[in-house]
Design a protein around this motif. Structure first.
Motif, mmCIF file in Angstrom:
data_model
loop_
_atom_site.group_PDB
_atom_site.id
_atom_site.type_symbol
_atom_site.label_atom_id
_atom_site.label_comp_id
_atom_site.label_asym_id
_atom_site.label_seq_id
_atom_site.Cartn_x
_atom_site.Cartn_y
_atom_site.Cartn_z
ATOM 1 N N GLY A 25 0.789 -1.244 0.000
ATOM 2 C CA GLY A 25 0.000 0.000 0.000
ATOM 3 C C GLY A 25 0.812 1.280 0.000
ATOM 4 N N SER A 26 2.078 1.207 -0.449
ATOM 5 C CA SER A 26 2.901 2.427 -0.406
ATOM 6 C C SER A 26 2.475 3.409 -1.503
ATOM 7 N N LEU A 27 3.049 4.590 -1.476
ATOM 8 C CA LEU A 27 2.485 5.704 -2.249
ATOM 9 C C LEU A 27 2.814 5.710 -3.754
ATOM 10 N N ALA A 28 3.679 4.809 -4.208
ATOM 11 C CA ALA A 28 4.056 4.845 -5.630
ATOM 12 C C ALA A 28 2.818 4.768 -6.528
ATOM 13 N N TYR A 29 1.934 3.815 -6.261
ATOM 14 C CA TYR A 29 0.778 3.635 -7.155
ATOM 15 C C TYR A 29 -0.230 4.778 -7.079
ATOM 16 N N PRO A 30 -0.581 5.262 -5.897
ATOM 17 C CA PRO A 30 -1.484 6.430 -5.906
ATOM 18 C C PRO A 30 -0.921 7.584 -6.732
ATOM 19 N N TYR A 31 0.407 7.810 -6.664
ATOM 20 C CA TYR A 31 0.993 8.897 -7.473
ATOM 21 C C TYR A 31 0.933 8.555 -8.968
ATOM 22 N N LEU A 32 1.292 7.308 -9.308
ATOM 23 C CA LEU A 32 1.323 6.940 -10.733
ATOM 24 C C LEU A 32 -0.089 6.917 -11.314
ATOM 25 N N ALA A 33 -1.035 6.386 -10.552
ATOM 26 C CA ALA A 33 -2.430 6.366 -11.025
ATOM 27 C C ALA A 33 -2.936 7.802 -11.156
ATOM 28 N N GLN A 99 13.552 -7.311 -0.709
ATOM 29 C CA GLN A 99 13.185 -8.581 -0.083
ATOM 30 C C GLN A 99 11.868 -9.155 -0.625
ATOM 31 N N GLN A 100 11.191 -8.386 -1.491
ATOM 32 C CA GLN A 100 9.973 -8.895 -2.132
ATOM 33 C C GLN A 100 10.227 -9.270 -3.596
ATOM 34 N N GLU A 101 11.486 -9.189 -4.019
ATOM 35 C CA GLU A 101 11.804 -9.366 -5.447
ATOM 36 C C GLU A 101 11.289 -10.688 -6.034
ATOM 37 N N ILE A 142 11.776 -0.734 -17.613
ATOM 38 C CA ILE A 142 12.101 -0.486 -16.204
ATOM 39 C C ILE A 142 12.271 1.016 -16.023
ATOM 40 N N PHE A 143 11.520 1.569 -15.101
ATOM 41 C CA PHE A 143 11.620 3.003 -14.807
ATOM 42 C C PHE A 143 12.720 3.189 -13.774
ATOM 43 N N THR A 144 13.606 4.163 -14.010
ATOM 44 C CA THR A 144 14.789 4.256 -13.146
ATOM 45 C C THR A 144 14.700 5.360 -12.096
ATOM 46 N N MET A 231 0.812 9.786 3.537
ATOM 47 C CA MET A 231 1.060 10.936 2.668
ATOM 48 C C MET A 231 2.515 11.387 2.795
ATOM 49 N N MET A 232 2.970 12.156 1.843
ATOM 50 C CA MET A 232 4.310 12.746 1.899
ATOM 51 C C MET A 232 4.193 14.233 1.689
ATOM 52 N N THR A 233 4.874 15.012 2.530
ATOM 53 C CA THR A 233 4.847 16.462 2.345
ATOM 54 C C THR A 233 6.129 16.933 1.656
ATOM 55 N N SER A 234 7.122 16.031 1.609
ATOM 56 C CA SER A 234 8.386 16.385 0.943
ATOM 57 C C SER A 234 8.993 15.121 0.348
ATOM 58 N N ARG A 235 10.004 15.289 -0.482
ATOM 59 C CA ARG A 235 10.784 14.148 -0.977
ATOM 60 C C ARG A 235 12.250 14.513 -0.815
ATOM 61 N N GLY A 236 13.113 13.503 -0.713
ATOM 62 C CA GLY A 236 14.540 13.752 -0.613
ATOM 63 C C GLY A 236 14.972 14.017 0.819
ATOM 64 N N GLN A 460 16.656 -9.346 5.283
ATOM 65 C CA GLN A 460 15.765 -9.113 6.411
ATOM 66 C C GLN A 460 16.641 -8.765 7.600
ATOM 67 N N TRP A 461 16.157 -7.861 8.448
ATOM 68 C CA TRP A 461 17.047 -7.280 9.443
ATOM 69 C C TRP A 461 17.539 -8.231 10.524
ATOM 70 N N THR A 462 16.930 -9.418 10.645
ATOM 71 C CA THR A 462 17.449 -10.357 11.649
ATOM 72 C C THR A 462 18.449 -11.321 11.012
HETATM 73 C C1 B12 Z 1 6.631 4.028 3.584
HETATM 74 C C2 B12 Z 1 7.761 3.045 3.498
HETATM 75 C C3 B12 Z 1 7.548 1.784 4.013
HETATM 76 C C4 B12 Z 1 6.181 1.334 4.510
HETATM 77 C C5 B12 Z 1 5.304 0.977 3.263
HETATM 78 C C6 B12 Z 1 3.819 0.939 3.548
HETATM 79 C C7 B12 Z 1 3.078 2.201 3.190
HETATM 80 N N1 B12 Z 1 1.803 2.125 3.275
HETATM 81 O O1 B12 Z 1 3.607 3.239 2.815
HETATM 82 C C8 B12 Z 1 6.574 0.095 5.387
HETATM 83 C C9 B12 Z 1 6.665 0.519 6.810
HETATM 84 C C10 B12 Z 1 5.678 -1.120 5.266
HETATM 85 C C11 B12 Z 1 7.990 -0.204 4.896
HETATM 86 C C12 B12 Z 1 8.625 -1.367 5.233
HETATM 87 C C13 B12 Z 1 9.907 -1.666 4.860
HETATM 88 N N2 B12 Z 1 10.759 -0.836 4.257
HETATM 89 CO CO1 B12 Z 1 10.269 0.882 3.601
HETATM 90 N N3 B12 Z 1 9.995 2.564 2.924
HETATM 91 C C14 B12 Z 1 8.998 3.403 2.913
HETATM 92 C C15 B12 Z 1 9.399 4.751 2.314
HETATM 93 C C16 B12 Z 1 9.798 5.696 3.456
HETATM 94 C C17 B12 Z 1 8.386 5.460 1.442
HETATM 95 C C18 B12 Z 1 7.793 4.625 0.301
HETATM 96 C C19 B12 Z 1 6.965 5.538 -0.545
HETATM 97 O O2 B12 Z 1 5.752 5.586 -0.405
HETATM 98 N N4 B12 Z 1 7.633 6.363 -1.378
HETATM 99 C C20 B12 Z 1 6.996 7.378 -2.158
HETATM 100 C C21 B12 Z 1 6.859 6.953 -3.598
HETATM 101 C C22 B12 Z 1 6.148 8.010 -4.400
HETATM 102 O O3 B12 Z 1 8.172 6.769 -4.093
HETATM 103 P P1 B12 Z 1 8.650 5.348 -4.652
HETATM 104 O O4 B12 Z 1 8.077 4.258 -3.857
HETATM 105 O O5 B12 Z 1 10.093 5.362 -4.858
HETATM 106 O O6 B12 Z 1 7.921 5.315 -6.081
HETATM 107 C C23 B12 Z 1 8.332 6.104 -7.188
HETATM 108 C C24 B12 Z 1 9.431 5.468 -8.052
HETATM 109 O O7 B12 Z 1 10.281 4.580 -7.383
HETATM 110 C C25 B12 Z 1 8.702 4.809 -9.182
HETATM 111 N N5 B12 Z 1 8.087 3.495 -8.999
HETATM 112 C C26 B12 Z 1 7.967 2.730 -7.906
HETATM 113 N N6 B12 Z 1 7.280 1.609 -8.174
HETATM 114 C C27 B12 Z 1 6.948 1.660 -9.457
HETATM 115 C C28 B12 Z 1 6.226 0.767 -10.245
HETATM 116 C C29 B12 Z 1 6.010 1.083 -11.574
HETATM 117 C C30 B12 Z 1 5.198 0.153 -12.384
HETATM 118 C C31 B12 Z 1 6.539 2.280 -12.127
HETATM 119 C C32 B12 Z 1 6.301 2.641 -13.536
HETATM 120 C C33 B12 Z 1 7.290 3.158 -11.335
HETATM 121 C C34 B12 Z 1 7.466 2.853 -10.008
HETATM 122 O O8 B12 Z 1 7.657 5.755 -9.384
HETATM 123 C C35 B12 Z 1 7.129 6.154 -8.114
HETATM 124 C C36 B12 Z 1 6.493 7.509 -8.218
HETATM 125 O O9 B12 Z 1 7.447 8.497 -8.475
HETATM 126 C C37 B12 Z 1 10.640 4.326 1.458
HETATM 127 C C38 B12 Z 1 11.635 5.422 1.187
HETATM 128 C C39 B12 Z 1 11.176 6.272 0.007
HETATM 129 N N7 B12 Z 1 11.349 7.541 0.136
HETATM 130 O O10 B12 Z 1 10.643 5.817 -1.004
HETATM 131 C C40 B12 Z 1 11.199 3.176 2.268
HETATM 132 C C41 B12 Z 1 11.906 1.993 1.560
HETATM 133 C C42 B12 Z 1 11.116 1.622 0.342
HETATM 134 N N8 B12 Z 1 11.835 0.927 2.564
HETATM 135 C C43 B12 Z 1 12.901 0.249 2.641
HETATM 136 C C44 B12 Z 1 13.085 -0.845 3.524
HETATM 137 C C45 B12 Z 1 14.487 -1.415 3.624
HETATM 138 C C46 B12 Z 1 12.011 -1.363 4.246
HETATM 139 C C47 B12 Z 1 12.009 -2.594 5.155
HETATM 140 C C48 B12 Z 1 12.880 -3.742 4.726
HETATM 141 C C49 B12 Z 1 12.368 -2.054 6.544
HETATM 142 C C50 B12 Z 1 12.554 -3.106 7.592
HETATM 143 N N9 B12 Z 1 13.663 -3.060 8.246
HETATM 144 O O11 B12 Z 1 11.714 -3.942 7.772
HETATM 145 C C51 B12 Z 1 10.512 -2.993 5.145
HETATM 146 C C52 B12 Z 1 10.186 -4.016 4.015
HETATM 147 C C53 B12 Z 1 8.701 -4.284 3.904
HETATM 148 C C54 B12 Z 1 8.370 -5.418 2.986
HETATM 149 N N10 B12 Z 1 7.112 -5.580 2.691
HETATM 150 O O12 B12 Z 1 9.171 -6.177 2.535
HETATM 151 C C55 B12 Z 1 13.927 0.685 1.643
HETATM 152 C C56 B12 Z 1 13.957 -0.324 0.489
HETATM 153 C C57 B12 Z 1 15.355 -0.548 -0.055
HETATM 154 C C58 B12 Z 1 15.424 -1.824 -0.830
HETATM 155 N N11 B12 Z 1 16.205 -1.806 -1.920
HETATM 156 O O13 B12 Z 1 14.852 -2.820 -0.490
HETATM 157 C C59 B12 Z 1 13.458 2.100 1.295
HETATM 158 C C60 B12 Z 1 13.799 2.531 -0.134
HETATM 159 C C61 B12 Z 1 14.091 3.087 2.321
HETATM 160 C C62 B12 Z 1 15.578 3.250 2.141
HETATM 161 N N12 B12 Z 1 16.017 4.431 1.831
HETATM 162 O O14 B12 Z 1 16.361 2.385 2.299
HETATM 163 N N13 B12 Z 1 8.488 0.802 4.195
#
Ligand code: B12
Ligand code: SF4
Length: 502
Positions: A25-33, A99-101, A142-144, A231-236, A460-462
């Motif tokens: 349920g993270s925010l990537a899809y709500p933004y992309l949709a 870890q979900q790859e 793959i989107f980078t 929600m996110m109020t900032s990025r970076g 996984q962290w353990t």
């Molecule tokens: C919120 C969050 C969580 C939440 C997610 C639930 C929720 N409802 O939001 C929770 C708490 C569950 C979580 C857990 C974990 N998290 Co976390 N989390 C985040 C966080 C802070 C924000 C995610 C987010 O919403 N981003 C905002 C969106 C808009 O950005 P985005 O996801 O990158 O998506 C954009 C692009 O990447 C791209 N994109 C992404 N997906 C797709 C798909 C398609 C089809 C396309 C076209 C584009 C695209 O477009 C999007 C829009 O611009 C990120 C850090 C971050 N800033 O992203 C870490 C992050 C994703 N988490 C991370 C980690 C390590 C974890 C945990 C392993 C932590 C832990 N110790 O347990 C767990 C793993 C959970 C699992 N299921 O396996 C790492 C992942 C690194 C990695 N390579 O695996 C990140 C990147 C933080 C970091 N800097 O290290 N997390």
């Protein structure tokens, strides 16, 4: 113009036994949709971990299956995923979590096999970093980087019945002849966050998430009705920690300047809050910013408005300790910033987690952006000050950096034990888990701490994954487990154990 429909799929979740499954349920899809909605392209979000109104949770959510890896899979069947996918021209599968790859690749393979003509694309830090494996599994694009702009460009090309994506930046794509083209060197990300689409939260299966009631953090009161949204109020972020995916993302890198701290205007944040409250029906909000205090005054002002808004703050991501202290009369020495701590209490904070990371200034300096080392403030004083405001205080530590000595690991554990006397409510210990897309990952592969055929299921962290370290993986896992047992109360340990399912 061809009418197209795009499916955004969260794959089923996989988790190790004795850990809790939480839907993504993270925010990537709500933004992309939201971006697709803004150009009138229909999209649908399907979370295969929880299903939709046509799926009964009882049929699958509590009946997880065991994967060959020993991990537990939670989600609808493969057949159901294919049935959903059959209705769309393209399927996107997010891969932000390494870890979900395995689940992402599995979904891609079954979809591509059944529907070879559907366009398959992925994004997120893991997809970007592991693109050759993703292409081999059947992905076409793959989107980078952040992809609100590039997904609109791809959709428009599809509407023109073409699959020539050579004009789209910040992607890799596979040409008809199988050749992979790297367009990551050009293309734009959104610097002005007010120009981002309004997230399409309404497409998430919110009611299911609320019914399942496993929010990803925060403290839910007994019997509290959960209706949460992120929600996110900032990025970076102004920092650049070695274990962070945005640490080295600057102008000219494969993702571009996504590491740069950018923020939404107050009006934009208020607009989003209004939508969350009135349209989505949310009662609680998670703030997921990487560094909410990137601009301290702005953050406090916004947090106050959020609380005044009638939504509860469930949890706030990205609070660094440096923001809870301030300069003192003694050069280089920091003291608790009581004004900020008091304000946090006023705005409704119930809990603060202090990310100490390590008790060793050398480690903080080398691996953690030199954020705030223990030689610059009194940590006991900080904990006592926060406790004065009746806040719940947890701490996070990281153990097992690649060059960490036995003495340093022990120093962090002893420090954690010592901090307990100041009234800490919990201490969490995470084993260092270098994931693709981070500087520490590159360091570990280069220095042979991680084998090239590493297993992402173990991220996984353990679990200790590093080789050639002073403290070996088995012993490190034992030290972590013992530290957690030793530094936490029975009450806290029982609570955490009660969260475990499967
Ligand atoms: C919120 C969050 C969580 C939440 C997610 C639930 C929720 N409802 O939001 C929770 C708490 C569950 C979580 C857990 C974990 N998290 Co976390 N989390 C985040 C966080 C802070 C924000 C995610 C987010 O919403 N981003 C905002 C969106 C808009 O950005 P985005 O996801 O990158 O998506 C954009 C692009 O990447 C791209 N994109 C992404 N997906 C797709 C798909 C398609 C089809 C396309 C076209 C584009 C695209 O477009 C999007 C829009 O611009 C990120 C850090 C971050 N800033 O992203 C870490 C992050 C994703 N988490 C991370 C980690 C390590 C974890 C945990 C392993 C932590 C832990 N110790 O347990 C767990 C793993 C959970 C699992 N299921 O396996 C790492 C992942 C690194 C990695 N390579 O695996 C990140 C990147 C933080 C970091 N800097 O290290 N997390
Ligand atoms: S403080 Fe957090 S978001 Fe900022 S670089 Fe470090 S890990 Fe990343």
């Amino acid at each position: 113009m061809k009418e197209i429909k795009i499916l955004l799929l969260y794959p089923p979740e996989q988790s190790w036994p004795k850990t809790m499954v939480k839907p993504n349920g993270s925010l990537a899809y709500p933004y992309l949709a939201g971006a697709l909605r803004d150009i009138n392209v229909e999209s649908y979000i399907y979370d295969a971990c929880v299903g939709n109104d046509d799926d009964s949770l009882d049929d699958f959510f509590t009946k997880s299956s065991v994967l060959p890896s020993g991990m537990i899979r939670t989600g609808v069947s493969d057949e159901r995923i294919l049935e959903i996918a059959s209705n769309y021209d393209a399927v996107g599968i997010t891969s932000i979590f390494s870890q979900q790859e395995t689940q992402v690749l599995h979904c891609a393979k079954i979809i591509k096999k059944k529907f070879p003509n559907k366009l398959l694309f992925s994004g997120g830090v893991n997809a970007k970093s592991r693109s050759s494996i993703f292409f081999a599994a059947g992905f076409d694009v793959i989107f980078t980087s952040e992809s609100e702009i590039s997904i609109q460009q791809v959709a428009k090309i599809m509407q023109n019945n073409s699959s020539d994506f050579s004009t789209v930046g910040k992607i890799y794509f596979k040409k008809k002849d199988g050749k992979i083209i790297d367009n990551s060197h050009f293309g734009k990300i959104q610097i002005d966050l007010d120009k981002l689409p309004i997230p399409a939260w309404e497409l998430l299966p919110n009611k299911r998430y609320w019914e399942i009631g496993r929010p990803h953090g925060g403290k839910a009161k007994q019997g509290q009705e959960l209706r949460y949204a992120s929600m996110m109020t900032s990025r970076g972020c102004p920092f650049s920690c070695s274990y962070c995916h945005i640490a080295e993302e600057v102008e000219g890198s494969k993702s571009g300047a996504i590491g740069k701290f950018r923020f939404k205007s107050d009006d934009r944040v208020i607009n989003e809050l209004t939508i969350l409250k009135n349209k989505i029906g949310a009662k609680q909000v998670f703030i997921e910013d990487d560094s909410i205090f990137g601009m301290k005054k702005r953050a406090i002002r916004l947090l106050k408005r959020i609380v005044g808004f009638g939504l509860d703050l469930m949890d706030v991501n990205g609070i660094n300790m440096i923001h809870l202290v301030k300069k003192s009369n003694k050069a280089g020495w920091m003291v608790p910033d009581e004004e900020v701590i008091e304000l946090l209490t006023e705005v409704g904070f119930k809990e603060i987690v202090l990310p100490f990371e390590s008790a060793n200034p050398r480690i903080i300096k080398k691996w953690c952006s030199n954020k705030l080392a223990l030689d610059r403030f009194d940590p006991g004083e900080l904990i006592k000050t926060i406790k004065k405001y009746k806040l719940y205080v947890g701490t996070n530590y990281m153990l097992g950096f690649p060059d960490e000595t036995r003495k340093e690991v022990e120093a962090t554990v002893s420090f954690a034990k010592k901090m307990q006397q100041y009234g800490l409510d919990h201490s969490n210990f995470y084993l260092v888990m270098p994931v693709p897309g981070t500087p520490i990952f590159d360091y570990c592969t280069k220095n042979k701490h991680l084998p090239l055929d590493y297993n992402p299921d173990r991220f996984q962290w353990t679990k200790a994954n590093l080789k050639n370290t002073e403290v070996g993986p088995k012993e490190l896992e034992k030290i972590r487990d013992n530290a957690w047992e030793m530094c936490n109360s029975e009450e806290f340990k029982n609570l955490r154990r009660s969260w475990i399912v499967g």
